[in-house]
Design a protein around this motif. Sequence first.
Motif, PDB file in Angstrom:
ATOM      1  N   SER A 256      -4.928  -4.368   7.756  1.00 26.01           N
ATOM      2  CA  SER A 256      -3.478  -4.294   7.571  1.00 26.01           C
ATOM      3  C   SER A 256      -2.824  -4.124   8.936  1.00 26.01           C
ATOM      4  O   SER A 256      -3.504  -4.030   9.958  1.00 26.01           O
TER       5      SER A 256
ATOM      6  N   TYR B 277     -18.887  -7.594   0.512  1.00 24.00           N
ATOM      7  CA  TYR B 277     -17.663  -7.950   1.225  1.00 24.00           C
ATOM      8  C   TYR B 277     -17.316  -9.413   0.963  1.00 24.00           C
ATOM      9  O   TYR B 277     -18.145 -10.201   0.496  1.00 24.00           O
ATOM     10  N   ASP B 278     -16.073  -9.767   1.285  1.00 20.35           N
ATOM     11  CA  ASP B 278     -15.599 -11.122   1.027  1.00 20.35           C
ATOM     12  C   ASP B 278     -15.821 -12.074   2.190  1.00 20.35           C
ATOM     13  O   ASP B 278     -16.198 -13.226   2.002  1.00 20.35           O
TER      14      ASP B 278
ATOM     15  N   TYR C  26      -1.020  -7.734  -2.064  1.00 16.86           N
ATOM     16  CA  TYR C  26      -2.324  -7.619  -2.708  1.00 16.86           C
ATOM     17  C   TYR C  26      -2.352  -6.382  -3.607  1.00 16.86           C
ATOM     18  O   TYR C  26      -1.666  -5.397  -3.365  1.00 16.86           O
TER      19      TYR C  26
ATOM     20  N   ASN D 123      -6.765  -9.092  -5.674  1.00 20.74           N
ATOM     21  CA  ASN D 123      -7.457  -7.993  -5.000  1.00 20.74           C
ATOM     22  C   ASN D 123      -7.361  -8.099  -3.483  1.00 20.74           C
ATOM     23  O   ASN D 123      -7.392  -9.197  -2.913  1.00 20.74           O
ATOM     24  N   LYS D 124      -7.277  -6.931  -2.853  1.00 21.27           N
ATOM     25  CA  LYS D 124      -7.342  -6.887  -1.400  1.00 21.27           C
ATOM     26  C   LYS D 124      -8.680  -7.463  -0.942  1.00 21.27           C
ATOM     27  O   LYS D 124      -9.704  -7.282  -1.603  1.00 21.27           O
ATOM     28  N   ILE D 125      -8.640  -8.123   0.195  1.00 18.67           N
ATOM     29  CA  ILE D 125      -9.834  -8.805   0.697  1.00 18.67           C
ATOM     30  C   ILE D 125     -10.629  -7.847   1.578  1.00 18.67           C
ATOM     31  O   ILE D 125     -10.079  -7.187   2.461  1.00 18.67           O
ATOM     32  N   LEU D 126     -11.919  -7.774   1.303  1.00 20.59           N
ATOM     33  CA  LEU D 126     -12.800  -6.843   2.002  1.00 20.59           C
ATOM     34  C   LEU D 126     -13.533  -7.582   3.125  1.00 20.59           C
ATOM     35  O   LEU D 126     -14.268  -8.542   2.877  1.00 20.59           O
TER      36      LEU D 126
ATOM     37  N   LEU E 225      -3.642 -13.566   6.061  1.00 23.93           N
ATOM     38  CA  LEU E 225      -3.491 -12.548   5.021  1.00 23.93           C
ATOM     39  C   LEU E 225      -2.052 -12.448   4.537  1.00 23.93           C
ATOM     40  O   LEU E 225      -1.783 -12.291   3.346  1.00 23.93           O
TER      41      LEU E 225
ATOM     42  N   GLU F 152      -9.117  -0.156   7.398  1.00 22.02           N
ATOM     43  CA  GLU F 152      -9.394   1.026   6.582  1.00 22.02           C
ATOM     44  C   GLU F 152     -10.812   0.912   6.040  1.00 22.02           C
ATOM     45  O   GLU F 152     -11.120   0.019   5.253  1.00 22.02           O
TER      46      GLU F 152
ATOM     47  N   TYR G 128     -10.604  -2.858   4.735  1.00 21.09           N
ATOM     48  CA  TYR G 128      -9.400  -3.644   4.469  1.00 21.09           C
ATOM     49  C   TYR G 128      -8.531  -3.695   5.721  1.00 21.09           C
ATOM     50  O   TYR G 128      -8.300  -2.670   6.366  1.00 21.09           O
TER      51      TYR G 128
ATOM     52  N   ASP H 267       0.832  -1.208   0.000  1.00 21.79           N
ATOM     53  CA  ASP H 267       0.000   0.000   0.000  1.00 21.79           C
ATOM     54  C   ASP H 267       0.865   1.256   0.000  1.00 21.79           C
ATOM     55  O   ASP H 267       0.521   2.263  -0.627  1.00 21.79           O
TER      56      ASP H 267
END
Length: 526
Positions: free
Chosen positions: A507, A418-419, A440, A445-448, A434, A520, A505, A243
């Motif tokens: 992190s 969302y995931d 990602y 894709n970043k996981i939501l 993660l 986030e 997201y 990021d």
Amino acid sequence: MFKKKDNCTSIQEIVERNTGMKIEKFLESQKNPYIKNLKEAVALLLQHKQEPIHIIGDFDVDGISATLIMIYGLFMAGLSFQYRLPHRFSEGYGLSEKIIDEIQSGVVITVDNGISAHKAIKKAKEKGLTVIVTDHHQAVTQEDEILLPEADIIVNPSIEEESEFHSLCGAGIAYYFVKQLLGKDVIELLVMAAIATVADVVPLIGPNRALVKQGIEALNQGYGVPGLLSLLQVMNKEIINEDDFGFCIGPILNATGRLLDNGSEKTLSFLLMSSTNPKLEEVTQKFIDMNGCRKMITKKAIQQAEEDYKGDRPIVIYNPNLGEGIIGLVAGQFSEKYQCPVICFTKTKHGFLKGSGRSIPEIHLKNTLDKMQNLIVSYGGHAGAAGLSIKEENLDEFIKAFTQACGTIPPLCKDTFYDLSITEDELPNVMEQLKLYAPYGEGNNKILFHIRCNFKQNNFRKIGDGTHILHYSPSLKIIGYGKSAQFDALVEKYGFPEQLNCVGYLSESWFQNKCTYQLELVDFER
């Protein structure tokens, strides 16, 4: 408002869905993909090593990084060379006839450009120059036929079926070129290729994933060119992730080139500065300040575009007063918000309209523009982004043709999908999972995540310019960029929430060697 995308129950299943790859294949380390013509191009360069060598780059992060990599590589190989970056506003993208006019003899080697420079390369060959093209952009096509420039050799995995991987960025190709030239890795150059890979939004799978993963690890161990390390030090960045490449380092390196005609030259000079230069910290701060200026200009441009927006999809924006370096950012913001292809035009000093486009996964932007060549003066790009120029009098006709060429656009979706739904107690295990599949980004894709979070008014505050919100607890830091107005509206209607349904997201956030989990926010509701 919040809906689960599908029946995936684990992070592994989500990664497999997002990448279209079985996890074993996804995790395979591909550090040295076969690239057609790479060995031959290096051999050709060495055949002409006694002649003047001219490196021609481009003005974005990828082009600047690729140029830096080639400069270091040729220097370490003991070769004599010059380098040149085009001026964004007065000269335009990549190799031009004007640049060829400056070169009297020797070898021209392009990085992150050249595949569409037909006229410039033809002129170069007429002058007796040797031309090596290294590029990743798609070639010009005419009636489904690929048209290649008359270079002596072309290294471009995106047009060669024989290449093992087709989605390297320009700096990635330059890195493998230098690795072939020197017969070894240069870790500082790998870091620059990793940053460019994220900044240029190419898929983070295969060799790209390996590059970025290695680059993040190396940078966190202190490897990098002095200008880059100074940037991290001045910003007090402790632990870097992908990021930071895409949303912090990349924009800062891009900012000067977006605002100044010769800004890319200044960025390259900054990255080439010695660690012993007494002005390094001062110059570093200037680049950070320039990015702040770029943010303000972009914000105003987007506000103006929102006021003018009539609700059409796809979207064509025209503002003659926009800076040419900002139009891509406006297009990107609109494409993300309105989920459709967007082209943003401004007027140039030469009388043409210069445009920058961004698209969605369902619509290949370069292929779309291929259908409209009769209305375009020049263009180039790939699936997700493109640059182009048109005549001002053709704007209305272009809008109609672009709308038709894009075809059916998926309807605008106002729901938030969302995931995976998790609890705060599951955070440590989820974060470890993660990390296994990081980095990602594009193609991975970043996981939501959906998570119901406890809120306390004493732990809440607005930050930055007041448009951002922060809630801090021992287990989780929640940050919402641009979410202040939405949160105020919720509080006004319901009072301060004790709990909040959050989608965002996850992190790790590091401060003074202490790690905190961070969410986030993408959206939230009671």
